[in-house]
Design a protein around this motif. Structure first.
Motif, PDB file in Angstrom:
ATOM      1  N   THR A  11     -30.940  27.199   5.622  1.00  0.00           N
ATOM      2  CA  THR A  11     -32.342  27.433   6.190  1.00  0.00           C
ATOM      3  C   THR A  11     -32.952  28.844   6.005  1.00  0.00           C
ATOM      4  O   THR A  11     -32.040  29.649   5.377  1.00  0.00           O
ATOM      5  CB  THR A  11     -32.030  27.530   7.735  1.00  0.00           C
ATOM      6  N   TRP A  12     -34.059  29.003   6.247  1.00  0.00           N
ATOM      7  CA  TRP A  12     -34.788  30.106   5.743  1.00  0.00           C
ATOM      8  C   TRP A  12     -34.140  31.452   6.683  1.00  0.00           C
ATOM      9  O   TRP A  12     -33.755  32.163   6.140  1.00  0.00           O
ATOM     10  CB  TRP A  12     -36.207  30.293   6.463  1.00  0.00           C
ATOM     11  N   PHE A  13     -33.774  31.247   7.976  1.00  0.00           N
ATOM     12  CA  PHE A  13     -32.817  32.350   8.669  1.00  0.00           C
ATOM     13  C   PHE A  13     -31.708  32.622   7.918  1.00  0.00           C
ATOM     14  O   PHE A  13     -31.517  33.894   7.966  1.00  0.00           O
ATOM     15  CB  PHE A  13     -32.867  31.672  10.044  1.00  0.00           C
ATOM     16  N   LYS A  14     -30.827  31.826   7.448  1.00  0.00           N
ATOM     17  CA  LYS A  14     -29.586  32.068   6.904  1.00  0.00           C
ATOM     18  C   LYS A  14     -29.870  32.729   5.477  1.00  0.00           C
ATOM     19  O   LYS A  14     -29.123  34.040   5.418  1.00  0.00           O
ATOM     20  CB  LYS A  14     -28.720  30.850   6.573  1.00  0.00           C
ATOM     21  N   VAL A  15     -31.048  32.355   4.676  1.00  0.00           N
ATOM     22  CA  VAL A  15     -31.112  33.217   3.517  1.00  0.00           C
ATOM     23  C   VAL A  15     -31.457  34.625   3.885  1.00  0.00           C
ATOM     24  O   VAL A  15     -31.019  35.762   3.209  1.00  0.00           O
ATOM     25  CB  VAL A  15     -32.493  32.605   2.994  1.00  0.00           C
ATOM     26  N   MET A  16     -32.482  34.957   4.758  1.00  0.00           N
ATOM     27  CA  MET A  16     -32.753  36.139   5.185  1.00  0.00           C
ATOM     28  C   MET A  16     -31.590  37.023   5.900  1.00  0.00           C
ATOM     29  O   MET A  16     -31.678  38.126   5.419  1.00  0.00           O
ATOM     30  CB  MET A  16     -33.757  36.150   6.133  1.00  0.00           C
ATOM     31  N   ALA A  17     -30.864  36.362   6.421  1.00  0.00           N
ATOM     32  CA  ALA A  17     -29.554  37.248   7.098  1.00  0.00           C
ATOM     33  C   ALA A  17     -28.704  37.607   5.946  1.00  0.00           C
ATOM     34  O   ALA A  17     -28.236  38.667   5.983  1.00  0.00           O
ATOM     35  CB  ALA A  17     -29.086  36.315   8.089  1.00  0.00           C
ATOM     36  N   MET A  18     -28.591  36.617   4.842  1.00  0.00           N
ATOM     37  CA  MET A  18     -27.758  37.035   3.740  1.00  0.00           C
ATOM     38  C   MET A  18     -28.252  38.158   2.867  1.00  0.00           C
ATOM     39  O   MET A  18     -27.777  39.166   2.407  1.00  0.00           O
ATOM     40  CB  MET A  18     -27.606  35.800   2.943  1.00  0.00           C
ATOM     41  N   MET A  19     -29.478  38.167   2.710  1.00  0.00           N
ATOM     42  CA  MET A  19     -30.306  39.150   2.178  1.00  0.00           C
ATOM     43  C   MET A  19     -30.343  40.619   2.844  1.00  0.00           C
ATOM     44  O   MET A  19     -29.990  41.751   2.305  1.00  0.00           O
ATOM     45  CB  MET A  19     -31.846  38.893   1.890  1.00  0.00           C
ATOM     46  N   ALA A  20     -30.205  40.602   4.188  1.00  0.00           N
ATOM     47  CA  ALA A  20     -30.320  41.643   4.946  1.00  0.00           C
ATOM     48  C   ALA A  20     -28.787  42.240   4.753  1.00  0.00           C
ATOM     49  O   ALA A  20     -28.375  43.470   4.485  1.00  0.00           O
ATOM     50  CB  ALA A  20     -30.567  41.443   6.296  1.00  0.00           C
TER      51      ALA A  20
END
Length: 128
Positions: A2-11
């Motif tokens: 999901t978009w949220f997991k991708v953003m969390a990994m990037m952060a």
């Protein structure tokens, strides 16, 4: 994914990169650079629990500490009675990175009082 997991990994990767780039490891040895700080002692306290001695100088927002000072035979009460209100020169480890940048903490490697080195990396001399 999901978009949220991708953003969390990037952060998470960004935070990791910050620590790697801007907070190099601290080495507790003589290879660390030193700086000399001189001033009038405005506060000198110690902790029975940690055995550390803490020193503050006039006009300096940092607080300096001598790790395990009491365990090395330094008499905190005698040092306070002798040094409070008088000028000392501290040789401190210079760590412009990590927590030292924001907290103003400096480990002491040497203490010079009235021209006499009363402490230098584990060696204590009695006050005159």
């Amino acid at each position: 994914m999901t978009w949220f997991k991708v953003m969390a990994m990037m952060a998470g990767l960004l935070v990791l990169a910050f620590f790697i780039l801007f907070m190099p490891p601290i080495y507790h040895d003589s290879a660390e650079p030193e700086r000399t700080v001189a001033g009038v002692v405005t506060q000198l306290d110690w902790s029975e629990e940690s055995q550390d001695l803490q020193i503050r100088l006039a006009g300096d927002s940092s607080h300096y500490y001598l790790n395990r000072a009491l365990g090395m035979g330094i008499d905190g009460a005698k040092w306070k009675a002798s040094m409070l209100g008088d000028t000392v020169t501290l040789e401190v480890v210079h760590r412009p990175w990590g927590l030292a940048r924001w907290t103003g903490v400096g480990p002491i490697r040497g203490v010079i009082f009235h021209g006499d080195t009363v402490y230098r990396t584990g060696r204590v001399r009695p006050l005159k």
